[in-house]
Scaffold this active site. Structure first.
Site, PDB file in Angstrom:
ATOM      1  N   HIS A 180       0.824  -1.226   0.000  1.00 40.17           N
ATOM      2  CA  HIS A 180       0.000   0.000   0.000  1.00 40.17           C
ATOM      3  C   HIS A 180       0.847   1.261   0.000  1.00 40.17           C
ATOM      4  O   HIS A 180       0.321   2.366   0.157  1.00 40.17           O
ATOM      5  CB  HIS A 180      -0.946  -0.003   1.205  1.00 40.17           C
ATOM      6  CG  HIS A 180      -1.876  -1.171   1.185  1.00 40.17           C
ATOM      7  ND1 HIS A 180      -2.893  -1.286   0.272  1.00 40.17           N
ATOM      8  CD2 HIS A 180      -1.897  -2.302   1.930  1.00 40.17           C
ATOM      9  CE1 HIS A 180      -3.522  -2.438   0.462  1.00 40.17           C
ATOM     10  NE2 HIS A 180      -2.927  -3.074   1.460  1.00 40.17           N
ATOM     11  N   PRO A 241      -4.307  -7.583 -16.304  1.00 40.70           N
ATOM     12  CA  PRO A 241      -5.065  -8.485 -17.177  1.00 40.70           C
ATOM     13  C   PRO A 241      -4.775  -8.259 -18.668  1.00 40.70           C
ATOM     14  O   PRO A 241      -4.614  -9.229 -19.421  1.00 40.70           O
ATOM     15  CB  PRO A 241      -6.526  -8.179 -16.825  1.00 40.70           C
ATOM     16  CG  PRO A 241      -6.468  -7.802 -15.379  1.00 40.70           C
ATOM     17  CD  PRO A 241      -5.178  -7.007 -15.255  1.00 40.70           C
ATOM     18  N   GLU A 243      -2.022  -7.029 -19.990  1.00 40.98           N
ATOM     19  CA  GLU A 243      -0.659  -7.505 -20.267  1.00 40.98           C
ATOM     20  C   GLU A 243      -0.668  -9.028 -20.448  1.00 40.98           C
ATOM     21  O   GLU A 243      -0.068  -9.575 -21.370  1.00 40.98           O
ATOM     22  CB  GLU A 243       0.272  -7.121 -19.107  1.00 40.98           C
ATOM     23  CG  GLU A 243       1.641  -7.794 -19.212  1.00 40.98           C
ATOM     24  CD  GLU A 243       2.682  -7.260 -18.238  1.00 40.98           C
ATOM     25  OE1 GLU A 243       2.389  -6.303 -17.497  1.00 40.98           O
ATOM     26  OE2 GLU A 243       3.800  -7.809 -18.232  1.00 40.98           O
TER      27      GLU A 243
END
Ligand code: FAD
Length: 380
Positions: A180, A241, A243
């Protein structure tokens, strides 16, 4: 078999790609393999021909058509020609969406025209010497200092690493926060402290420049932050996704091309007074591989349709990537076997196809990591 994925517009675009590849790439590709890098001029030629940024808004010089099928057509034509060194797929399919979807208007104006013309070649740098699969373990940091980030660290295995003018670098802006605390920064050629390392020597994809990058206190203006600060991991998840779908497109096109070549070869090669293709083992092998490739094509076409409809998830992409690339490796290996000793000789395209195939189940996330993602999606 008519697979209903492409319409006349896509087929017209395929013709354009095919002609471009035959004229501008195929005659030079072997030389580029020797050099370990393609001629930069191929990028501006592709830009002029409309092969870069097909989905970018027309006001920035793009094709204005957000339809992944055009990307897939170009990828397929490059694979069919054995043009494995040309990094258009990385530029169009992988980096393009970050520049279109996560940028401000000012950033779009700054970068997209060069992206589409081929004057600005792009790369994305996630992997580091000590962290590939485990992206949260990267060590590159970007410390905020006034209106800049100060970027320090190194990356490796970066496609278009030598040629790139704009590199999206994944760095820790808040190291305490793990995944994060990661952000994406656009690093431009010539920024003080940004150096390229070796153009790495690979077993395949010989014409593609895959390089090390070093950042020594590079001052990056905050205007070069891509997306939101500390949301880098989330942005990567959004974009991975496509890629992985792009890698799957290459995998299936490679299976088809290798099979077509091998079927031709075994028809002509004689042993024991008949063609090698007349042996039952050859027929059964090729029947099995053709069947599996047909399944892969049908599945892939479904994936492309789902992606265009905005329904293709991270887990869907992981499944497509691992299954098609593992099939590609299997097809490559069996097709080399059916060529006998000639399959081991570089003068036969199947040898190069085998070498080019091997990395497909590694980059973009390994097969093992893809299975982890799918497993997690099952609540395991
Ligand atoms: C030609 C080439 C081009 C590349 N281009 C780019 C690029 O443009 N940008 C970029 O950022 N990166 C690029 N990469 C890097 C690529 O994405 C990484 O190599 C890949 O993600 C694997 O990371 P790694 O090499 O550090 O392997 P590692 O993470 O060290 O993995 C080693 C082995 O351990 C396995 N493993 C690791 N973790 C687990 C786990 N949790 N469970 C089970 N098995 C596990 C892996 O599957 C693998 O088999 C490229 C790599 C190559 C070879």
């Amino acid at each position: 078999m008519d697979q209903h994925l492409y319409n006349d517009e896509h087929e017209a675009f395929r013709e354009l790609c095919h002609t471009f590849v035959a004229r501008h790439i195929t005659p030079f590709h072997a030389d580029w393999e020797q050099a370990g890098i393609v001629d930069r001029a191929i990028w501006t030629a592709a830009g002029e021909a409309g092969l870069l940024g097909m989905d970018v808004d027309e006001k920035y010089g793009g094709g204005g058509e957000r339809d992944f099928r055009f990307n897939a057509v170009l990828d397929e034509e490059l694979v069919r020609a054995g043009a494995s060194g040309v990094g258009f797929g990385l530029h169009n399919d992988v980096v393009g969406p970050y520049l279109m979807d996560l940028t401000t208007d000012e950033q779009k104006q700054r970068w997209l025209p060069g992206f589409c013309s081929g004057e600005m070649i792009t790369a994305i740098a996630m992997s580091e010497p000590s962290a590939g699969s485990d992206l949260a373990g990267i060590l590159t940091t970007a410390r905020r200092d006034g209106d800049s980030y100060v970027l320090t660290g190194s990356k490796t295995f970066i496609t278009n690493g030598i040629l790139s003018d704009l590199v999206l670098v994944v760095a820790k802006t808040d190291p305490e926060k793990g995944a994060h605390g990661i952000s994406l920064l656009a690093i431009e050629r010539g920024m003080p402290g940004f150096e390229r390392g070796r153009n790495l020597e690979k077993i395949g994809l010989k014409a593609q420049d895959t390089a090390e990058l070093f950042f020594d206190e590079v001052r990056v203006p905050v205007e070069n932050l891509i997306g939101a600060e500390n949301h880098g991991f989330y942005h990567l998840m959004q974009m991975l996704p496509q890629e992985r779908l792009s890698i799957a497109v290459v995998a299936v096109a490679a299976c088809e091309a290798m099979l077509a070549r091998t079927i031709e070869y075994v028809k002509g090669r004689q042993a024991f007074g008949r063609s090698v293709g007349a042996f039952q083992n050859t027929r059964f092998s090729l029947a099995e591989l053709t069947h599996e490739t047909t399944i892969a094509r049908t599945y892939l076409n479904h994936c492309v349709t789902e992606h265009n409809a905005g329904r293709f998830t991270v887990a869907d992409a992981a499944m497509a990537k691992w299954w098609t690339t593992e099939l590609q490796n299997k097809v490559a290996d069996r097709c080399v076997q059916l060529h006998g000793g000639y399959g081991y000789m570089m003068e036969y395209p199947i040898a190069k196809a085998w070498l080019d195939s091997r990395v497909q189940s590694i980059y973009g996330g390994t097969t093992e990591i893809m299975k982890e993602i799918v497993g997690r999606s099952l609540g395991l």
